[in-house]
Design a protein around this motif. Structure first.
Motif, PDB file in Angstrom:
ATOM      1  N   LYS A 115      12.838 -27.847   5.366  1.00 43.57           N
ATOM      2  CA  LYS A 115      14.008 -28.781   5.296  1.00 43.57           C
ATOM      3  C   LYS A 115      14.599 -28.219   6.584  1.00 43.57           C
ATOM      4  CE  LYS A 115      18.445 -29.452   2.939  1.00 43.57           C
ATOM      5  NZ  LYS A 115      19.299 -29.047   1.793  1.00 43.57           N
ATOM      6  N   LEU A 116      15.346 -29.404   7.465  1.00 37.10           N
ATOM      7  CA  LEU A 116      16.014 -28.962   8.589  1.00 37.10           C
ATOM      8  C   LEU A 116      17.280 -29.946   8.220  1.00 37.10           C
ATOM      9  CD1 LEU A 116      13.084 -29.886  11.360  1.00 37.10           C
ATOM     10  CD2 LEU A 116      14.354 -27.514  11.201  1.00 37.10           C
ATOM     11  N   SER A 117      18.331 -28.788   8.479  1.00 35.29           N
ATOM     12  CA  SER A 117      19.721 -29.443   8.159  1.00 35.29           C
ATOM     13  C   SER A 117      20.337 -29.482   9.524  1.00 35.29           C
ATOM     14  CB  SER A 117      20.343 -28.364   7.232  1.00 35.29           C
ATOM     15  OG  SER A 117      19.835 -28.731   5.889  1.00 35.29           O
ATOM     16  N   LYS A 125      12.288 -26.331  18.965  1.00 36.22           N
ATOM     17  CA  LYS A 125      12.674 -27.581  19.739  1.00 36.22           C
ATOM     18  C   LYS A 125      13.976 -28.211  19.035  1.00 36.22           C
ATOM     19  CE  LYS A 125       8.168 -28.797  21.809  1.00 36.22           C
ATOM     20  NZ  LYS A 125       8.401 -28.880  22.976  1.00 36.22           N
ATOM     21  N   ALA A 126      13.877 -28.157  17.773  1.00 35.54           N
ATOM     22  CA  ALA A 126      14.958 -28.524  16.980  1.00 35.54           C
ATOM     23  C   ALA A 126      16.264 -28.124  17.427  1.00 35.54           C
ATOM     24  CB  ALA A 126      14.761 -28.463  15.622  1.00 35.54           C
ATOM     25  N   GLN A 127      16.151 -26.425  17.649  1.00 39.29           N
ATOM     26  CA  GLN A 127      17.253 -25.993  17.939  1.00 39.29           C
ATOM     27  C   GLN A 127      17.801 -26.348  19.310  1.00 39.29           C
ATOM     28  OE1 GLN A 127      15.664 -22.050  17.454  1.00 39.29           O
ATOM     29  NE2 GLN A 127      17.201 -21.684  15.886  1.00 39.29           N
ATOM     30  N   LYS A 128      16.862 -26.556  20.368  1.00 43.34           N
ATOM     31  CA  LYS A 128      17.232 -27.142  21.569  1.00 43.34           C
ATOM     32  C   LYS A 128      17.941 -28.417  21.632  1.00 43.34           C
ATOM     33  CE  LYS A 128      14.026 -24.255  24.093  1.00 43.34           C
ATOM     34  NZ  LYS A 128      12.860 -24.053  25.012  1.00 43.34           N
ATOM     35  N   ILE A 129      17.269 -29.240  20.889  1.00 46.43           N
ATOM     36  CA  ILE A 129      17.790 -30.710  20.856  1.00 46.43           C
ATOM     37  C   ILE A 129      18.987 -30.770  20.134  1.00 46.43           C
ATOM     38  CG2 ILE A 129      17.354 -33.024  19.756  1.00 46.43           C
ATOM     39  CD1 ILE A 129      14.368 -32.415  19.917  1.00 46.43           C
ATOM     40  N   ALA A 130      19.444 -30.069  19.179  1.00 44.79           N
ATOM     41  CA  ALA A 130      20.560 -30.132  18.442  1.00 44.79           C
ATOM     42  C   ALA A 130      21.892 -29.509  19.254  1.00 44.79           C
ATOM     43  CB  ALA A 130      20.607 -29.040  16.994  1.00 44.79           C
ATOM     44  N   ALA A 131      21.508 -28.284  19.909  1.00 40.08           N
ATOM     45  CA  ALA A 131      22.479 -27.870  20.828  1.00 40.08           C
ATOM     46  C   ALA A 131      22.822 -28.743  22.083  1.00 40.08           C
ATOM     47  CB  ALA A 131      21.835 -26.665  21.503  1.00 40.08           C
ATOM     48  N   PHE A 132      21.996 -29.356  22.450  1.00 41.60           N
ATOM     49  CA  PHE A 132      22.207 -30.547  23.447  1.00 41.60           C
ATOM     50  C   PHE A 132      23.190 -31.409  23.098  1.00 41.60           C
ATOM     51  CE2 PHE A 132      21.561 -34.251  25.986  1.00 41.60           C
ATOM     52  CZ  PHE A 132      21.630 -33.633  27.346  1.00 41.60           C
ATOM     53  N   GLU A 133      23.070 -31.989  21.572  1.00 38.57           N
ATOM     54  CA  GLU A 133      23.924 -32.995  21.060  1.00 38.57           C
ATOM     55  C   GLU A 133      25.148 -32.238  20.352  1.00 38.57           C
ATOM     56  OE1 GLU A 133      23.604 -35.838  21.490  1.00 38.57           O
ATOM     57  OE2 GLU A 133      21.356 -35.905  22.363  1.00 38.57           O
ATOM     58  N   GLY A 134      25.433 -31.074  20.808  1.00 39.06           N
ATOM     59  CA  GLY A 134      26.569 -30.280  20.308  1.00 39.06           C
ATOM     60  C   GLY A 134      26.490 -30.109  18.685  1.00 39.06           C
ATOM     61  N   VAL A 163      21.375 -26.326  13.863  1.00 42.22           N
ATOM     62  CA  VAL A 163      20.248 -26.818  12.904  1.00 42.22           C
ATOM     63  C   VAL A 163      19.838 -25.652  12.134  1.00 42.22           C
ATOM     64  CG1 VAL A 163      18.447 -26.309  14.745  1.00 42.22           C
ATOM     65  CG2 VAL A 163      18.130 -27.898  12.601  1.00 42.22           C
ATOM     66  N   ALA A 164      19.690 -25.652  10.710  1.00 41.00           N
ATOM     67  CA  ALA A 164      19.287 -24.520   9.862  1.00 41.00           C
ATOM     68  C   ALA A 164      17.819 -24.884   9.299  1.00 41.00           C
ATOM     69  CB  ALA A 164      20.065 -24.142   8.838  1.00 41.00           C
ATOM     70  N   LEU A 165      16.830 -24.194   9.231  1.00 39.36           N
ATOM     71  CA  LEU A 165      15.391 -24.442   8.675  1.00 39.36           C
ATOM     72  C   LEU A 165      15.335 -23.670   7.298  1.00 39.36           C
ATOM     73  CD1 LEU A 165      12.540 -25.449   9.215  1.00 39.36           C
ATOM     74  CD2 LEU A 165      12.083 -23.262  10.102  1.00 39.36           C
ATOM     75  N   THR A 166      15.050 -24.341   6.496  1.00 35.54           N
ATOM     76  CA  THR A 166      14.533 -23.743   4.953  1.00 35.54           C
ATOM     77  C   THR A 166      13.296 -24.242   4.489  1.00 35.54           C
ATOM     78  OG1 THR A 166      17.131 -23.974   4.420  1.00 35.54           O
ATOM     79  CG2 THR A 166      15.560 -23.536   2.634  1.00 35.54           C
ATOM     80  N   GLU A 167      12.345 -23.139   4.347  1.00 31.48           N
ATOM     81  CA  GLU A 167      11.178 -23.368   3.438  1.00 31.48           C
ATOM     82  C   GLU A 167      11.237 -23.756   2.088  1.00 31.48           C
ATOM     83  OE1 GLU A 167       7.679 -20.736   1.991  1.00 31.48           O
ATOM     84  OE2 GLU A 167       7.767 -20.675   4.328  1.00 31.48           O
TER      85      GLU A 167
END
Length: 399
Positions: free
Chosen positions: A213-215, A300-309, A312-316
């Motif tokens: 899960k990506l929040s 990649k999700a962290q970079k994308i999220a940061a660019f949009e302000g 993101v948190a990842l949970t297995e």
């Protein structure tokens, strides 16, 4: 004797989904409970003794329960809008195989049981093969009790409402010891079996797979009054992350990455979401590669999220490593079914969870469409009966 098709026809109206097409039968829904009642009735008519264990797994016994039994079966729950065969085919074929064994005059030298595992798909509480994971201790019981469905109901609450004691959920060594060998028959979820060849294959392995899960957290606001340059919109980040996950998997041979579910909070049409949750399913034959794929997607999700302000948190949520079925049992199945090819599968199954604890194997029945988790999933009547006959052959050899 009932054919497999006649058995499945009896439940053809149960859980039909008018909106999605196909069937929606989440665990402990009215539809899934009706299917459990159908199974109990069908097993009872065959003189099998039916009981439900403390994890909600149903057992139908030919012979007194004892350690070392031969066990077959599958599940009855479905994904939203799933096909008619994923799960129920294995249960119907097991019932028909018992009929066939009796017609042959087979007298089991050890007990035979048919099982129905709950929440195999994980469509309600988010963890696939939850019943078999609980049985084997593959999931912490406290974590299982805390799982929530989309309506906020915990698994503990659902279990209690259906006659189980939530405090008794979890690893069950006594029940597990009853399984001497486990053979699961399942509809093929691809097109590995050609249209002109054998209708049944022997399972060789299951790809490693998991759900994460990506929040993505941003800033909720008004869709009409917030200027575009002032937004921290997690939905925009989520859209880019979905594409990035696809690109990561496409760049690696044998990899799969799928986002099949996305949930914005609060979910209003005229509202910029404050958070978006999305679930990514990642698979590869090599577990180390699967781990690297998830790591890359997260990066990649962290970079994308940061660019949009956003952040993101990842949970297995679940993980199953690549499974190679018991070699000795696989040889026995191949000997019982000469000419049957050996197929690997990219789909998870209860047999894969059990394989780490007891000798386990699988049989696959031809699905000419190649579609699964879809209304287009199909098994022809002749192939369904061939599956039951093959399962009977396998069980007779093992008995």
């Amino acid at each position: 004797m009932e054919t497999v098709t006649s058995l499945l026809d009896a439940i053809a109206g149960t859980g039909r989904d008018a909106r999605r097409g196909g069937y929606t039968r989440p665990v402990y829904s009215t539809a899934e409970l009706d299917l459990r009642a159908w199974f109990a009735d069908a097993a009872g008519r065959r003189g099998l003794d039916v009981d439900t264990d403390r994890n909600g797994i149903m057992w139908a016994w030919w012979g007194a329960p004892q350690p070392g039994a031969l066990v077959t079966g599958s599940h009855l729950d479905s994904v939203p809008g799933g096909g008619a065969f994923d799960g129920p085919l294995g249960v119907a074929c097991a019932l028909a195989a018992v009929d066939e064994l009796r017609a042959r005059g087979v007298r089991p030298r050890r007990p035979l049981a048919i099982t129905v595992f709950p929440e195999e798909e994980g469509s309600r509480f988010g963890v696939a093969c939850l019943g078999s994971r609980l049985l084997t201790g593959g999931i912490d019981a406290d974590r299982a009790r805390r799982l929530r469905d989309a309506g906020g109901t915990t698994f503990a609450e659902a279990a209690r409402a259906n006659g189980l004691d939530p405090e008794h959920l979890g690893a069950d060594p006594e029940a597990l010891a009853r399984i001497g060998d486990f053979v699961e028959l399942h509809v093929e979820q691809g097109r590995g079996l050609g249209e002109d060849g054998p209708a049944v294959a022997v399972g060789g392995s299951i790809l490693g797979h998991g759900r994460w899960k990506l929040s993505i957290t941003g800033e909720g606001n008004h869709a009409g009054t917030t200027l575009m340059e002032d937004r921290r919109d997690p939905m925009v980040a989520a859209a880019q992350i979905i594409v990035a996950a696809r690109q990561v998997a496409a760049a690696r041979k044998g990899a799969r990455a799928t986002v099949g579910r996305i949930q914005p909070v609060p979910g209003g049409t005229n509202v910029i979401a404050s958070r978006v949750d999305l679930w990514v399913d990642v698979r590869h034959p090599e577990d180390a590669v699967t781990a690297r794929l998830v790591e890359t997607i997260h990066g990649k999700a962290q970079k994308i999220a940061a660019f949009e302000g956003c952040s993101v948190a990842l949970t297995e949520e679940s993980w199953s490593g690549t499974v190679h079925f018991d070699a000795a049992l696989q040889r026995q199945l191949e000997n019982a079914l000469p000419g049957a090819p050996v197929l690997a599968t990219g789909a998870g199954h209860d047999a894969g969870v059990l394989a780490g604890h007891v000798p386990s194997g699988m049989l696959f029945v031809r699905n000419p469409t190649g579609f699964s988790h879809s209304p287009e999933e199909f098994v022809g009547p002749a192939d369904a009966d061939a599956g039951a006959a093959a399962l009977a052959d396998a069980l007779e050899a093992l008995l």
